[in-house]
Design an enzyme around this catalytic site. Structure first.
Site: not given
Ligand code: DX5
Ligand code: ZN
Length: 219
Positions: A9, A34, A36, A38, A67, A69, A138, A176
């Site tokens: 990520s 990956h 993320d 948001m 991903h 979100m 998750m 994840d």
């Molecule tokens: C959280 C993300 C994950 C997170 C994983 O909302 O979807 O992908 O960044 O990071 P670590 O491995 O640091 O938990």
């Molecule tokens: Zn993620």
């Protein structure tokens, strides 16, 4: 038995240097990136969007495991596809009509993933399993890297794996959140074949990405 893949990520990467960071991931043996996304609405954090993904895509031959979100999500799927997402993973809680969002991603020729928050039951997606390429379990409440792994989600992984073999389906099972060198083995034993990790990959062993990816892959 599917090959175990690592999807680091970039949420834990140096955001002032993302091009170099994704090149480090590629040379360090990552199987995909990956990303993320948001929006500060679906989750209490705001990261990157299509322009950044488009800019990064030119600098890596790896698949972009995006991903989302964000909510609402349906009207933005096209722009993430055009930006270069290869796998588009959405949350059922973020779309008014999960089926049409799945169809939209498939129409665009992308792989479709559905992500389940820790408290969301598998029942929510049972009817869609034949249509999707990936289920993202998750193991933290989404929004931030560096959170503590929630081991209770492993029973959900086992339940999903059982349903997958009963229905003879072949979707990937990705986990994840809070993945490290200890719990990654338990996740693989439970039935996961793609591990997402941010903190462990970027911060362990003085940030030796190659070593951290190898350690996560080794059973
Ligand atoms: C959280 C993300 C994950 C997170 C994983 O909302 O979807 O992908 O960044 O990071 P670590 O491995 O640091 O938990
Ligand atoms: Zn993620």
């Amino acid at each position: 038995m599917k090959k175990i893949k690592i999807s680091p990520s970039i949420l834990s990467a140096d955001f002032s240097n993302l091009r170099t960071e994704i090149q480090r991931l590629e040379s360090g043996g990552a199987d995909m990136i990956h990303v993320d996304v948001m929006d500060g609405h679906f989750v209490p954090n705001l990261t990157i969007g299509p322009p950044v993904i488009k800019a990064l895509k030119k600098h890596s031959s790896l698949l972009f495991d995006v991903h989302l979100m964000i909510s609402p999500v349906h009207k933005y799927i096209q722009s993430y596809s055009e930006a270069g997402a290869d796998i588009i993973t959405i949350h059922p809680e973020a779309t008014e009509d999960l089926n049409s969002s799945i169809l939209k991603i498939k129409e665009l020729g992308k792989k479709v993933g559905i992500s389940l928050n820790p408290e969301t039951k598998i029942d929510v997606i049972l009817e869609f399993l034949e249509k999707i390429d990936l289920v993202l379990i998750m193991s933290v409440n989404p929004g931030f890297g560096g959170q503590k792994f929630m081991p209770e989600v492993l029973s959900k992984v086992k339940e999903l794996k059982k349903i997958q073999s009963e229905k003879k389906l072949n979707f990937d099972i990705e986990i994840d959140g809070g993945i490290n060198f200890e719990n990654s083995k338990k996740a693989i034993e439970a039935g996961v074949n793609i591990l997402v990790s941010g903190t462990t990959i970027f911060k362990s062993n003085n940030g030796d990405i190659k070593k951290n990816i190898e350690l996560l892959k080794s059973k």
